[in-house]
Design an enzyme around this catalytic site. Structure first.
Site, mmCIF file in Angstrom:
data_model
loop_
_atom_site.group_PDB
_atom_site.id
_atom_site.type_symbol
_atom_site.label_atom_id
_atom_site.label_comp_id
_atom_site.label_asym_id
_atom_site.label_seq_id
_atom_site.Cartn_x
_atom_site.Cartn_y
_atom_site.Cartn_z
ATOM 1 C CB SER A 76 -0.979 0.076 1.350
ATOM 2 O OG SER A 76 -1.664 -0.971 1.280
ATOM 3 C CD GLU A 166 -6.162 7.695 8.327
ATOM 4 O OE1 GLU A 166 -6.026 8.181 7.125
ATOM 5 O OE2 GLU A 166 -6.758 6.513 8.135
HETATM 6 P P1 0O2 Z 1 -6.494 1.855 4.047
HETATM 7 O O1 0O2 Z 1 -5.797 0.569 3.848
HETATM 8 O O2 0O2 Z 1 -7.784 1.754 4.403
HETATM 9 O O3 0O2 Z 1 -5.587 2.754 5.350
HETATM 10 P P2 0O2 Z 1 -4.296 10.462 2.633
HETATM 11 O O4 0O2 Z 1 -3.933 10.227 1.309
HETATM 12 O O5 0O2 Z 1 -4.828 9.448 3.390
HETATM 13 O O6 0O2 Z 1 -3.629 11.689 3.277
HETATM 14 P P3 0O2 Z 1 -7.255 10.894 1.947
HETATM 15 O O7 0O2 Z 1 -7.090 9.637 1.057
HETATM 16 O O8 0O2 Z 1 -7.874 11.940 1.234
HETATM 17 O O9 0O2 Z 1 -5.759 11.340 2.281
HETATM 18 O O10 0O2 Z 1 -7.569 10.507 3.581
HETATM 19 P P4 0O2 Z 1 -9.088 10.112 3.861
HETATM 20 O O11 0O2 Z 1 -9.977 10.974 2.909
HETATM 21 O O12 0O2 Z 1 -8.880 10.932 5.433
HETATM 22 O O13 0O2 Z 1 -9.136 8.613 3.815
HETATM 23 C C1 0O2 Z 1 -8.387 7.916 4.509
HETATM 24 C C2 0O2 Z 1 -8.803 6.239 4.950
HETATM 25 O O14 0O2 Z 1 -10.221 6.636 5.219
HETATM 26 C C3 0O2 Z 1 -8.767 5.427 3.879
HETATM 27 O O15 0O2 Z 1 -7.575 4.645 3.706
HETATM 28 C C4 0O2 Z 1 -9.997 4.473 4.097
HETATM 29 O O16 0O2 Z 1 -9.502 3.638 5.243
HETATM 30 C C5 0O2 Z 1 -11.047 5.620 4.714
HETATM 31 N N1 0O2 Z 1 -11.846 5.994 3.630
HETATM 32 C C6 0O2 Z 1 -11.896 7.065 3.003
HETATM 33 N N2 0O2 Z 1 -12.965 7.386 2.057
HETATM 34 C C7 0O2 Z 1 -13.614 6.172 2.163
HETATM 35 C C8 0O2 Z 1 -14.622 5.442 1.566
HETATM 36 O O17 0O2 Z 1 -15.463 6.190 0.748
HETATM 37 N N3 0O2 Z 1 -14.954 4.371 1.938
HETATM 38 C C9 0O2 Z 1 -14.526 3.398 2.792
HETATM 39 N N4 0O2 Z 1 -15.060 2.218 3.193
HETATM 40 N N5 0O2 Z 1 -13.373 3.919 3.471
HETATM 41 C C10 0O2 Z 1 -12.849 5.259 3.141
HETATM 42 P P5 0O2 Z 1 -6.995 4.176 2.388
HETATM 43 O O18 0O2 Z 1 -5.760 4.885 2.178
HETATM 44 O O19 0O2 Z 1 -7.861 3.901 1.262
HETATM 45 O O20 0O2 Z 1 -6.443 2.686 2.962
#
Ligand code: 0O2
Length: 229
Positions: A76, A166
């Site tokens: 990731s 986070e």
């Molecule tokens: P993982 O494996 O879940 O950690 P960033 O790149 O994180 O600084 P971003 O992507 O704008 O900025 O951050 P945001 O919007 O705060 O989202 C970060 C995490 O929130 C995501 O992690 C997901 O875990 C969760 N998330 C955000 N949007 C959604 C959504 O629409 N649906 C679901 N189910 N989860 C969401 P990652 O990076 O995807 O991976």
């Protein structure tokens, strides 16, 4: 966020992470330095457990239902760095990614989310660097959750490091929706149709009402219990 045990992360140092040997070397080095991120997860987890236990002792209520935590996998990390067009070196990963250490806090009721957030952010050694309130302003697809990026100091033998963590804080109902939506998004090979997107969004709206009603029921039961005493 997958529930990945820390042991699996440590063992992954033995396996290649990327096809590119140069990236692989940087990632191997990064994984060896991940101890500070594991420590940061422990710190946040312990702080939250202490707050939850204190709240239980004082008010006979646990704001936290349960917690999950994970270290971002090397795969990731590579995907995110490549998506952002950043070079994959230990320094650049540490500077650019604020979600290597992740803690998810699943609360019982809506009010518990602000309660836990305020209590944590009030602590002197916690620095808030970003707050995304997807509860007040849900994402277009219906996703709701409160996201915090905080810095927590990690005291090592010869230095202190400020490590970003986070923290995603949400209710059981929000977590139910987010977990299934995440699985559905990655299950299908194809883009989710507009019809399915609309139905998922409508489920998210139902869940919002459910959370508010459960909160009201909880308050009414508590008020009655206070009056009966
Ligand atoms: P993982 O494996 O879940 O950690 P960033 O790149 O994180 O600084 P971003 O992507 O704008 O900025 O951050 P945001 O919007 O705060 O989202 C970060 C995490 O929130 C995501 O992690 C997901 O875990 C969760 N998330 C955000 N949007 C959604 C959504 O629409 N649906 C679901 N189910 N989860 C969401 P990652 O990076 O995807 O991976």
């Amino acid at each position: 966020m997958k529930k990945v045990t820390l042991r699996m992360q440590i063992n992954s140092t033995q396996n290649p992470f990327s096809e590119n040997p140069e990236i692989n070397e940087h990632l191997k080095e990064f994984v060896l330095q991940q101890q500070v991120y594991r420590a940061a997860i422990k710190e946040i987890k312990t702080k939250l457990e202490i707050l939850d236990e204190e709240f239980e002792a004082k008010y006979d209520h646990n704001p936290i239902n349960h917690m999950e935590y994970r270290l971002k996998s090397p795969k990731s990390i590579v995907e995110k760095m490549e998506k952002r067009g950043l070079e994959i070196t230990v320094d650049s990963i540490r500077k650019s990614l604020t979600d290597i250490a992740g803690v998810r806090v699943i609360c019982n009721y809506l009010n518990d989310i602000n309660r836990i957030t305020n209590l944590l952010l009030r602590q002197d050694d916690i620095t808030l660097i970003r707050k995304n309130d997807y509860i007040t302003c849900p994402k277009e697809n219906g996703y709701r959750s409160l996201h915090l990026i905080v810095l927590v100091p990690i005291f090592l033998a010869e230095r202190t490091e400020s490590i970003p963590v986070e923290i995603q804080i949400r209710t059981i109902a929000m977590d139910f929706w987010a977990t299934l939506e995440h699985q559905l998004k990655y299950k299908g090979q194809h883009e989710i149709s507009e019809n399915l997107r609309d139905r998922l969004k409508s489920c998210a709206e139902s869940i919002t009402h459910l959370d508010m009603e459960m909160q009201t029921i909880y308050k009414e039961i508590n008020l009655k219990a206070c009056l009966d005493e």
